[in-house]
Design an enzyme around this catalytic site. Sequence first.
Site, PDB file in Angstrom:
ATOM      1  N   TYR A  73       0.793  -1.225   0.000  1.00 59.66           N
ATOM      2  CA  TYR A  73       0.000   0.000   0.000  1.00 59.66           C
ATOM      3  C   TYR A  73       0.828   1.280   0.000  1.00 59.66           C
ATOM      4  CZ  TYR A  73      -3.587  -3.367   1.210  1.00 59.66           C
ATOM      5  OH  TYR A  73      -4.435  -4.447   1.194  1.00 59.66           O
ATOM      6  N   ASN A  91     -12.962   3.762  -2.065  1.00 61.66           N
ATOM      7  CA  ASN A  91     -12.075   2.632  -1.823  1.00 61.66           C
ATOM      8  C   ASN A  91     -12.641   1.928  -0.606  1.00 61.66           C
ATOM      9  OD1 ASN A  91     -10.128   0.756  -1.207  1.00 61.66           O
ATOM     10  ND2 ASN A  91      -8.406   2.156  -1.428  1.00 61.66           N
ATOM     11  N   HIS A 100     -14.898  -6.948  -1.808  1.00 60.69           N
ATOM     12  CA  HIS A 100     -14.890  -8.316  -2.294  1.00 60.69           C
ATOM     13  C   HIS A 100     -16.040  -9.166  -1.786  1.00 60.69           C
ATOM     14  CE1 HIS A 100     -11.054  -6.978  -3.661  1.00 60.69           C
ATOM     15  NE2 HIS A 100     -10.676  -6.740  -2.422  1.00 60.69           N
ATOM     16  N   ASP A 141     -25.285  -2.779  -2.516  1.00 64.00           N
ATOM     17  CA  ASP A 141     -26.655  -2.287  -2.680  1.00 64.00           C
ATOM     18  C   ASP A 141     -26.752  -0.794  -2.376  1.00 64.00           C
ATOM     19  OD1 ASP A 141     -27.412  -4.823  -3.433  1.00 64.00           O
ATOM     20  OD2 ASP A 141     -28.397  -5.309  -1.529  1.00 64.00           O
ATOM     21  N   HIS A 143      -8.624   1.472  -5.942  1.00 65.29           N
ATOM     22  CA  HIS A 143      -7.816   0.637  -5.053  1.00 65.29           C
ATOM     23  C   HIS A 143      -6.360   1.056  -5.219  1.00 65.29           C
ATOM     24  CE1 HIS A 143     -11.062  -2.106  -4.019  1.00 65.29           C
ATOM     25  NE2 HIS A 143     -11.441  -2.006  -5.283  1.00 65.29           N
ATOM     26  N   SER A 172      -3.719  -0.854  -4.485  1.00 72.38           N
ATOM     27  CA  SER A 172      -2.959  -1.992  -5.015  1.00 72.38           C
ATOM     28  C   SER A 172      -3.657  -2.562  -6.246  1.00 72.38           C
ATOM     29  CB  SER A 172      -2.812  -3.079  -3.946  1.00 72.38           C
ATOM     30  OG  SER A 172      -4.066  -3.674  -3.662  1.00 72.38           O
ATOM     31  N   ARG A 212      -9.310 -11.460  -3.765  1.00 72.45           N
ATOM     32  CA  ARG A 212      -9.338 -10.034  -4.101  1.00 72.45           C
ATOM     33  C   ARG A 212      -9.560  -9.783  -5.595  1.00 72.45           C
ATOM     34  NH1 ARG A 212      -7.441  -7.338   0.541  1.00 72.45           N
ATOM     35  NH2 ARG A 212      -6.007  -8.597   1.771  1.00 72.45           N
TER      36      ARG A 212
END
Length: 154
Positions: free
Chosen positions: A28, A79, A85, A92, A105, A107, A116
Amino acid sequence: MTPPAGPPVLVLSGVNLGRLGRRDPLIYGDGTYEELVAACEAEAKEIGIVIDARQTDDEATMIGWLHEAADSGAAVVLNAGAWSHYSYALRDAAAQVTGPLIEVHLSQTAAREPFRHHSVLSAVATGTITGLGTDSYRLGLRAAARYRPRPIPV
């Protein structure tokens, strides 16, 4: 450029992102969440938009922020971290956002652990930007400012 009328772009960061700089810096980066927000604020100023950056480790709070965006018509740069995931509740809520919703994201999720590789949010996002570190957020802001509201998938 004059800031647009209406609500600020919400820059929403989810679970564990408040630990940037301490959590897996090889994945990260070593920048902190505060530095990420500063980079987003600088980008927003450059492109002439106003942002409201928020981070939470509480899924219910994130859902509330997405409801707020849905009700106000705000654009969202999101993010959701690991919630991306598996959280159908978050998906929703994201589907109700009427302004642009850009999933980001830090990464490259497709190059990481198999769980992921899929995001439940991507199908309801205007677009997705992954793997570019802080630039994922900065490009997400540019996209949120540029793209018009998206149709809601059925």
